[in-house]
Scaffold this motif. Structure first.
Motif, PDB file in Angstrom:
ATOM      1  N   ALA A 294       5.663  31.887  72.875  1.00 28.75           N
ATOM      2  CA  ALA A 294       4.306  31.481  72.503  1.00 28.75           C
ATOM      3  C   ALA A 294       3.255  32.492  72.957  1.00 28.75           C
ATOM      4  CB  ALA A 294       3.988  30.108  73.092  1.00 28.75           C
ATOM      5  N   LEU A 295       3.569  33.317  73.951  1.00 24.99           N
ATOM      6  CA  LEU A 295       2.587  34.277  74.471  1.00 24.99           C
ATOM      7  C   LEU A 295       2.050  35.187  73.367  1.00 24.99           C
ATOM      8  CD1 LEU A 295       3.968  35.532  77.913  1.00 24.99           C
ATOM      9  CD2 LEU A 295       1.770  34.441  77.496  1.00 24.99           C
ATOM     10  N   SER A 296       2.947  35.801  72.628  1.00 22.92           N
ATOM     11  CA  SER A 296       2.512  36.763  71.609  1.00 22.92           C
ATOM     12  C   SER A 296       1.797  36.084  70.454  1.00 22.92           C
ATOM     13  CB  SER A 296       3.722  37.552  71.086  1.00 22.92           C
ATOM     14  OG  SER A 296       4.684  36.677  70.516  1.00 22.92           O
ATOM     15  N   ILE A 297       2.060  34.806  70.249  1.00 25.04           N
ATOM     16  CA  ILE A 297       1.409  34.080  69.151  1.00 25.04           C
ATOM     17  C   ILE A 297       0.008  33.637  69.551  1.00 25.04           C
ATOM     18  CG2 ILE A 297       1.568  32.111  67.580  1.00 25.04           C
ATOM     19  CD1 ILE A 297       4.600  32.141  68.054  1.00 25.04           C
ATOM     20  N   VAL A 298      -0.114  33.062  70.741  1.00 26.46           N
ATOM     21  CA  VAL A 298      -1.400  32.512  71.184  1.00 26.46           C
ATOM     22  C   VAL A 298      -2.369  33.605  71.608  1.00 26.46           C
ATOM     23  CG1 VAL A 298      -2.514  31.000  72.884  1.00 26.46           C
ATOM     24  CG2 VAL A 298      -0.326  30.336  71.858  1.00 26.46           C
ATOM     25  N   TYR A 299      -1.845  34.672  72.252  1.00 21.95           N
ATOM     26  CA  TYR A 299      -2.725  35.699  72.822  1.00 21.95           C
ATOM     27  C   TYR A 299      -2.633  37.044  72.107  1.00 21.95           C
ATOM     28  CZ  TYR A 299      -2.737  32.353  76.679  1.00 21.95           C
ATOM     29  OH  TYR A 299      -2.857  31.210  77.435  1.00 21.95           O
ATOM     30  N   GLY A 300      -1.786  37.159  71.097  1.00 17.92           N
ATOM     31  CA  GLY A 300      -1.508  38.449  70.482  1.00 17.92           C
ATOM     32  C   GLY A 300      -2.645  39.008  69.645  1.00 17.92           C
ATOM     33  N   HIS A 301      -2.497  40.286  69.303  1.00 18.29           N
ATOM     34  CA  HIS A 301      -3.474  40.977  68.458  1.00 18.29           C
ATOM     35  C   HIS A 301      -3.476  40.381  67.053  1.00 18.29           C
ATOM     36  CE1 HIS A 301      -4.371  44.408  71.168  1.00 18.29           C
ATOM     37  NE2 HIS A 301      -3.151  44.168  71.630  1.00 18.29           N
ATOM     38  N   GLY A 302      -4.666  40.282  66.486  1.00 22.13           N
ATOM     39  CA  GLY A 302      -4.791  39.931  65.084  1.00 22.13           C
ATOM     40  C   GLY A 302      -4.610  38.473  64.739  1.00 22.13           C
TER      41      GLY A 302
ATOM     42  N   VAL B   3       3.117  27.425  66.164  1.00 21.71           N
ATOM     43  CA  VAL B   3       3.761  27.883  67.388  1.00 21.71           C
ATOM     44  C   VAL B   3       4.998  27.022  67.593  1.00 21.71           C
ATOM     45  CG1 VAL B   3       3.499  28.349  69.845  1.00 21.71           C
ATOM     46  CG2 VAL B   3       1.489  28.432  68.349  1.00 21.71           C
ATOM     47  N   LEU B   4       6.154  27.650  67.727  1.00 19.52           N
ATOM     48  CA  LEU B   4       7.410  26.921  67.915  1.00 19.52           C
ATOM     49  C   LEU B   4       7.615  25.863  66.820  1.00 19.52           C
ATOM     50  CD1 LEU B   4       7.291  26.356  71.789  1.00 19.52           C
ATOM     51  CD2 LEU B   4       8.270  28.280  70.520  1.00 19.52           C
ATOM     52  N   ASP B   5       7.330  26.278  65.589  1.00 18.70           N
ATOM     53  CA  ASP B   5       7.498  25.419  64.407  1.00 18.70           C
ATOM     54  C   ASP B   5       6.554  24.216  64.400  1.00 18.70           C
ATOM     55  OD1 ASP B   5       9.583  27.018  63.409  1.00 18.70           O
ATOM     56  OD2 ASP B   5      11.057  25.964  64.642  1.00 18.70           O
ATOM     57  N   GLN B   6       5.530  24.260  65.249  1.00 17.30           N
ATOM     58  CA  GLN B   6       4.524  23.201  65.271  1.00 17.30           C
ATOM     59  C   GLN B   6       3.208  23.773  64.762  1.00 17.30           C
ATOM     60  OE1 GLN B   6       5.202  19.893  66.374  1.00 17.30           O
ATOM     61  NE2 GLN B   6       7.297  20.702  66.307  1.00 17.30           N
ATOM     62  N   PHE B   7       2.628  23.128  63.743  1.00 13.33           N
ATOM     63  CA  PHE B   7       1.356  23.626  63.192  1.00 13.33           C
ATOM     64  C   PHE B   7       0.187  23.005  63.942  1.00 13.33           C
ATOM     65  CE2 PHE B   7      -2.334  23.293  60.399  1.00 13.33           C
ATOM     66  CZ  PHE B   7      -2.500  24.632  60.069  1.00 13.33           C
ATOM     67  N   PHE B   8      -0.771  23.851  64.327  1.00 13.76           N
ATOM     68  CA  PHE B   8      -1.976  23.394  65.011  1.00 13.76           C
ATOM     69  C   PHE B   8      -3.184  23.810  64.186  1.00 13.76           C
ATOM     70  CE2 PHE B   8       1.221  23.956  68.300  1.00 13.76           C
ATOM     71  CZ  PHE B   8       1.109  22.783  69.014  1.00 13.76           C
ATOM     72  N   PRO B   9      -4.040  22.861  63.823  1.00  9.61           N
ATOM     73  CA  PRO B   9      -5.186  23.183  62.968  1.00  9.61           C
ATOM     74  C   PRO B   9      -6.293  23.913  63.727  1.00  9.61           C
ATOM     75  CG  PRO B   9      -5.267  20.885  63.622  1.00  9.61           C
ATOM     76  CD  PRO B   9      -3.965  21.428  64.141  1.00  9.61           C
ATOM     77  N   ALA B  10      -7.231  24.458  62.969  1.00 10.19           N
ATOM     78  CA  ALA B  10      -8.370  25.177  63.539  1.00 10.19           C
ATOM     79  C   ALA B  10      -9.117  24.279  64.526  1.00 10.19           C
ATOM     80  CB  ALA B  10      -9.306  25.623  62.423  1.00 10.19           C
ATOM     81  N   GLY B  11      -9.569  24.885  65.594  1.00 11.45           N
ATOM     82  CA  GLY B  11     -10.334  24.159  66.599  1.00 11.45           C
ATOM     83  C   GLY B  11      -9.509  23.622  67.745  1.00 11.45           C
TER      84      GLY B  11
ATOM     85  N   VAL C 130      -7.285  23.748  71.043  1.00  9.71           N
ATOM     86  CA  VAL C 130      -7.202  24.657  72.185  1.00  9.71           C
ATOM     87  C   VAL C 130      -5.746  24.717  72.653  1.00  9.71           C
ATOM     88  CG1 VAL C 130      -7.922  25.088  74.568  1.00  9.71           C
ATOM     89  CG2 VAL C 130      -9.567  24.181  72.893  1.00  9.71           C
ATOM     90  N   LEU C 131      -5.200  25.925  72.732  1.00 14.24           N
ATOM     91  CA  LEU C 131      -3.837  26.141  73.198  1.00 14.24           C
ATOM     92  C   LEU C 131      -3.841  27.037  74.432  1.00 14.24           C
ATOM     93  CD1 LEU C 131      -1.860  26.872  69.893  1.00 14.24           C
ATOM     94  CD2 LEU C 131      -2.190  24.673  71.028  1.00 14.24           C
ATOM     95  N   SER C 132      -2.830  26.864  75.280  1.00 16.36           N
ATOM     96  CA  SER C 132      -2.667  27.751  76.433  1.00 16.36           C
ATOM     97  C   SER C 132      -1.190  27.864  76.763  1.00 16.36           C
ATOM     98  CB  SER C 132      -3.446  27.235  77.650  1.00 16.36           C
ATOM     99  OG  SER C 132      -2.979  25.953  78.052  1.00 16.36           O
ATOM    100  N   VAL C 133      -0.817  28.975  77.410  1.00 18.57           N
ATOM    101  CA  VAL C 133       0.565  29.212  77.844  1.00 18.57           C
ATOM    102  C   VAL C 133       0.531  29.445  79.352  1.00 18.57           C
ATOM    103  CG1 VAL C 133       2.645  30.601  77.566  1.00 18.57           C
ATOM    104  CG2 VAL C 133       1.094  30.269  75.616  1.00 18.57           C
ATOM    105  N   PRO C 134       1.048  28.523  80.157  1.00 16.52           N
ATOM    106  CA  PRO C 134       0.920  28.618  81.623  1.00 16.52           C
ATOM    107  C   PRO C 134       1.869  29.650  82.237  1.00 16.52           C
ATOM    108  CG  PRO C 134       2.201  26.680  81.038  1.00 16.52           C
ATOM    109  CD  PRO C 134       1.748  27.295  79.735  1.00 16.52           C
ATOM    110  N   SER C 135       1.311  30.692  82.850  1.00 17.79           N
ATOM    111  CA  SER C 135       2.139  31.739  83.460  1.00 17.79           C
ATOM    112  C   SER C 135       3.022  31.174  84.557  1.00 17.79           C
ATOM    113  CB  SER C 135       1.243  32.849  84.028  1.00 17.79           C
ATOM    114  OG  SER C 135       0.531  33.485  83.000  1.00 17.79           O
ATOM    115  N   TYR C 136       2.499  30.252  85.344  1.00 23.69           N
ATOM    116  CA  TYR C 136       3.264  29.673  86.443  1.00 23.69           C
ATOM    117  C   TYR C 136       4.589  29.094  85.944  1.00 23.69           C
ATOM    118  CZ  TYR C 136       4.247  26.834  90.619  1.00 23.69           C
ATOM    119  OH  TYR C 136       4.832  26.278  91.741  1.00 23.69           O
TER     120      TYR C 136
END
Length: 535
Positions: free
Chosen positions: A91-99, A422-430, A432-438
């Protein structure tokens, strides 16, 4: 008529109406489920209100608690009505990636004090402009120019520890409040304040042309102007400025906790919540921390120099239209450098010392590498060029940053128009997603079953492609930390120099590294016993 327009309610009725209104405000969005998040598991209260996330954030252990939620519910957990945490490396490259078009959420508004800087700018084009100005300052070529300054202050720290060690082996101890003692042929001290002093003096020198003087004084100190606005309006003036001394490290910690806990609350709540006693103190910390940057920039501009450092590079930087930074922009970016350059380095250094003291075989193996590669010449401080020949050193640093995860919480991003999956789950505009480093730093599929063990050897054993996509100490993508080259160089020089010079132990085998999390996850103390090594 008047009784109809202005009915008389007793207190119990008013309380009932207020409760009903509060329930409706939170229940209706849940029932409407406009973002389709009702299907995702999570704490019961988090489905209806931001209160749950606000509460755990204020209490200082957000990342650990969110990690527990993922262990209970799985890789996708709902943390708030419109916030979903996804604990999967992919999910890191999807949520935080370029473009991908994702933007920083309104969480970052709580971190604005003087003016928006590169860290808290949410507009994509404005961030790109600021990053273009600042990124070259932290290029590998530029970072090499800063190395002599880093080495000088590491040398100052080692000389202070040597001095105290010489006193300690003579049976002396510090005065009340100095926090050191001699016992069993070792100097015992809390290393956390000292690595804080070191980090502040380094960034003070690199960013503003001079240290704060914390190592020399052996205490937490910085000056701020009593009238910040007047100083900002008269940058470069030789007019005398009234100042007061403040504990910068303590204030930085308070500011981080305040901004993080305020940022998770809805924007409409913030003007009300900020009047509560704890939040009022946080506002004072925000202003005081800004004052440190204002004072340091003013002092530097009053005394022009040809010296090349971070501030001089910021002064010379121009945007795409050829414009120099305004005074407010210059100070805001200097404040960002102060926060990022001190906090992350000191927290990580403390954690690395702790884990190496706790895991004696790893410490001995590292010291063997240092001795073999660097020789036994009487040199206090390792150079950056030398550190390139030390792969086990890098593994020790990375393993501590994996476990301690200074930047541990999932940084929130708002999904753009059109949404994405993300992970075959669709999330609509607006949404908020996050990926916890911990949590992803404890993914057994990537790191092995012994994820809670400090074992640098795993960095040579595990699949490097998996490690690269999962290890996230400096964030990921276009909003990743621009100062990562400088931060890692500092850690290489600091850790190798300390471990080459000293043998370090903990007070007891079961000693834990207690932490508290604001925006960053910070150690609270780390008492160690040091003894100078015979090289």
């Amino acid at each position: 008529m008047s009784s109809f327009l202005y009915p008389n309610f007793d207190l119990s009725t008013l309380a009932l109406l207020a409760s009903a209104a509060f329930a409706l405000v939170h229940l209706v969005p849940y029932l409407l489920d406009t973002h389709g998040l009702r299907k995702y598991p999570g704490p019961f209260l988090a489905k209806f209100s931001d209160v749950w996330l606000g509460y755990i954030s204020k209490n200082g252990h957000r990342s650990e608690i969110v990690h527990g939620m993922h262990q209970k519910y799985g890789p996708i957990v709902r943390l708030a009505p419109n916030h979903v945490s996804i604990a999967e490396p992919d999910a890191l490259s999807i949520v935080y990636g370029h473009g991908n078009g994702a933007l920083k959420s309104n969480f970052y508004d709580a971190f604005v004090s003087i003016k928006r800087g590169i860290f808290n700018t949410r507009d994509r084009h404005e961030h790109a402009r600021k990053r273009k100005i600042i990124s070259h300052i932290f290029s590998q070529k530029s970072v090499v120019e800063f190395e002599p300054h880093i080495r000088a202050y590491v040398g100052n720290l080692l000389r202070q520890w040597d001095r105290l060690f010489d006193l300690a082996i003579k049976g002396q101890s510090g005065q009340e409040g100095e926090g050191w003692k001699g016992q069993g042929g070792r100097l015992w001290l809390d290393c956390l304040p000292w690595v804080n002093y070191l980090a502040f003096d380094i960034i003070g020198d690199l960013a503003f042309g001079g240290p704060f003087g914390m190592i020399e004084a052996g205490r937490d100190l910085a000056n701020v102007p009593t009238n910040q606005e007047a100083v900002m309006n008269n940058y470069g003036s030789k007019t005398a400025v009234d100042v007061i001394e403040i504990p910068a490290i303590q204030i930085l910690n308070g500011r981080g906790e305040y901004s993080m806990s305020m940022g998770v609350l809805p924007p409409s709540w913030r003007p009300l919540v900020c009047h509560l006693p704890w939040y009022r103190q946080g506002q004072k910390d925000v202003k005081s921390l800004a004052g440190i940057a204002i004072m340091a920039v003013s002092k530097r501009l009053q005394n022009p120099t040809d010296r090349v450092d971070l501030l001089s590079k910021l002064q010379d930087a121009r945007d795409s239209d050829g414009n120099l930074l305004s005074r407010e922009d210059l100070t805001a970016e200097a404040l960002t450098l102060l926060i990022a350059g001190s906090d992350t380095t000191s927290n990580s250094t403390c954690a690395i010392i702790y884990y190496l003291a706790r895991n004696r075989p790893s410490q001995i193996k590292l010291q063997k590498e240092l001795d073999e590669q660097l020789g036994t010449e009487d040199e206090l401080v390792t150079t950056g060029q030398q550190s390139k020949r030390l792969p086990y050193l890098d593994a020790c640093i990375n393993e501590a940053m994996r476990l301690h995860s200074t930047s541990a919480l999932g940084l929130p991003r708002v999904i753009p128009d059109g949404g994405f999956s993300v992970l075959d789950q669709f999330f609509p505009a607006g949404t908020v997603l996050s990926v916890p480093s911990y949590t992803i730093h404890r993914d057994k599929a990537i790191w092995g079953d012994d994820v809670e063990a400090y074992r640098p050897e795993r960095w040579f054993e595990r699949d490097q492609a998996d490690i690269q996509k999962t290890f996230n100490p400096f964030s990921f993508g276009p909003r990743a930390c621009v100062g990562r080259n400088l931060a890692f160089l500092e850690l290489q020089i600091i850790v190798s120099s300390i471990m080459r010079r000293y043998d370090i132990v903990l007070e007891s085998e079961d000693q834990q590294l207690s932490t508290r999390e604001g925006f960053l996850r910070k150690p609270l103390s780390c008492t160690v016993g040091i003894r100078r090594r015979d090289l």
